[in-house]
Design a protein around this motif. Structure first.
Motif: not given
Ligand code: BG6
Length: 478
Positions: A17-19, A58-62, A122-132, A420-425
């Motif tokens: 949603q972001y990258e 998702s291709h450009e997201a923000v 502090e980074p908090v890292v999700t390994l799988h966020h609705f992505e594969l 920051i504004d990101i793409v809605s899931a």
């Protein structure tokens, strides 16, 4: 009891949603990259390949991929203590089953973590966020297949080894219970049910694979760095009985079983009576491999993280009007107002949720998503007066403080969704904005991607600077 001195104030995001940069530096396609945007209330169209001349959010997201330094500097200016990001598996292993990781993908997250740590975030890292990686859908049938467990563990080991001195807080699967709640398993597991498929068994088996993968990640992670802290992550569907009729109470309880199912396995390390009765109620079946029970017992998590946006009601009456929601929905509560997307605003529901989860599990909690999606208007002078956002967040912070200070719930932190504004899931929209920072981009993908501060930016900065003492409560009555 006060909020901890090192309370993790911050924001939460997800890679897809972001990258953006969806094919850059060797990244492979993901299940998100073939998902189009949708109008509110409609389902997102999914094909298993990219269609020419269609817009994919998702291709450009923000474009965090190229703007991470600017964004992190803004988060630091607000005083963030933490930032929750997810890693894109396909940036590290483009096909998901590659034998060697993609160095450029690993390097990107190294740079992001270094930038965060430079500011003491502090980074908090999700390994799988609705992505594969999409390839895992086409080649293996995604999380239906046990093979995904081994591949996910290889991915987890690779990143945990690489970032062992930079990341302490890990989350295995985002909103893992949404697989049961939403009945739309594409996001959660890369699954589109096929004609004639036994959906219940597919869903239960995919969840079992994810739970085993999560436990193995914890086990392997603790070997890499015993100081790692692992969290499970639940969508918490705070639910009230529609009336004081005992049958409505039963309905409200039943609504939570799909959530406790995952909480129990992650925290108690076994399929409890809640899980077993849930499986039986669906007449379902799960294939266990030898050793699974021991893995689940050993790979329990250190903290429970969850998302909270709204509450709903449940009851036996067929007259109950349905409210809107994201992956979960429920009945309309006449005592609550709603957001522009029809989600019911209930700050006290956050206090209730914190208490219910802490009563049941007695391990530290972490609110890793909360916020309001709204239509922001840019004024002629360029400002954005998002008082509604301040009001929503202030009320929820007041509620979490009550849970900590009055009810003595152990809470690690609070990361606001989409700082920051990101793409809605849910819909792929941009106009549904959660941020303190505005991004100039619309639903068709037009815009400069320039960042600007909304009114809530300074407000949240003050909240963090005072460790939640100053939330301007006189303006916001709970
Ligand atoms: C949660 C997800 O369900 O809700 C996020 O973890 C998502 O990825 C958030 O963005 C808000 O939902 P939406 O549809 O408004 O983006």
């Amino acid at each position: 009891m006060k909020l901890r001195d090192n309370f993790l104030w911050g924001g939460a995001t997800a890679a897809n949603q972001y990258e953006g940069a969806y094919l850059e530096d060797g990244k492979g396609l993901t299940i998100n990259d073939v998902e189009m945007g949708a109008e509110h209330g409609k389902a997102r169209e999914i094909h298993q390949t990219i269609q020419a001349d269609r817009y994919y959010p998702s291709h450009e997201a923000v474009d965090f991929y190229h703007r991470y330094q600017e964004d992190i500097a803004l988060f630091a200016e607000m005083g963030f203590k933490s930032l929750r990001i997810s890693l894109s598996w396909a940036r590290i292993f483009p096909n998901g089953d590659d034998l060697e990781p993609n160095e450029k993908g690993l390097d990107f997250y190294d740079r992001v973590f270094d930038e965060l740590l430079k500011y003491g975030i502090e980074p908090v890292v999700t390994l799988h966020h609705f992505e594969l990686p999409l390839q895992l859908v086409n080649k293996y049938g995604a999380w239906r297949n046990r093979k995904l467990v081994d591949l996910a563990v290889r991915y987890a080991q690779t990143v945990m080894e690489r970032y062992k001195d930079k990341v302490k807080y890990w989350i295995t699967f985002n909103e893992i219970n949404a697989l049961f709640i939403s009945k739309q398993p594409w996001h959660m597991a890369g699954i589109l049910y096929q004609e004639g498929e036994n959906k219940v068994n597919t869903m239960l088996q995919a969840a079992h694979h994810q739970l085993v993968a999560s436990a193995l990640t914890v086990i392997e992670g603790k070997k890499i760095n015993p100081d790692f802290q692992f969290g499970c992550m639940l969508l918490y569907p705070c639910t009230y009985a529609a009336t004081c009729h005992p049958k409505d109470q039963i309905k409200a309880r039943e609504k939570l079983l799909a959530t406790y199912y995952f909480g129990d396995i992650h925290i108690h390390g076994r399929y409890t009576n809640t899980c077993l009765s849930y499986i039986e109620s669906l007449n379902g079946h799960i294939e266990f491999e030898l050793g699974d029970e021991a893995i689940l017992a050993q790979g329990t998590v250190d903290y429970l993280s969850f998302s909270y946006y709204f509450s709903a009601i449940e009851g036996v009456s067929e007259e109950i009007e349905m409210a809107e929601g994201n992956l979960s929905s429920g009945g309309r509560n006449p005592f609550l107002e709603t957001t522009e997307w029809g989600w019911q605003i209930d700050p006290i529901g956050l206090r209730n949720s914190l208490n219910q989860l802490y009563d049941r599990y007695q391990i530290p909690l972490f609110i890793v998503e909360n916020g309001i999606g709204a239509l922001d208007k840019v004024q002629k002078n360029g400002t954005i007066e998002d008082d509604y956002r301040i009001q929503y967040l202030a009320q929820h912070i007041k509620a979490l403080k009550d849970a900590v200070e009055v009810d003595q719930v152990d809470l690690l932190g609070y990361t606001v969704w989409g700082p920051i504004d990101i793409v809605s899931a849910g819909t792929g929209e941009m106009r549904k904005r959660y941020g303190f920072i505005y991004v100039d981009k619309d639903d068709e993908g037009n815009g400069t991607l320039n960042r600007s501060k909304k009114k809530s930016f300074e407000w949240f900065k003050k909240v963090i600077a005072t460790n939640g003492e100053s939330v301007d409560l006189e303006e916001v009555q709970v």
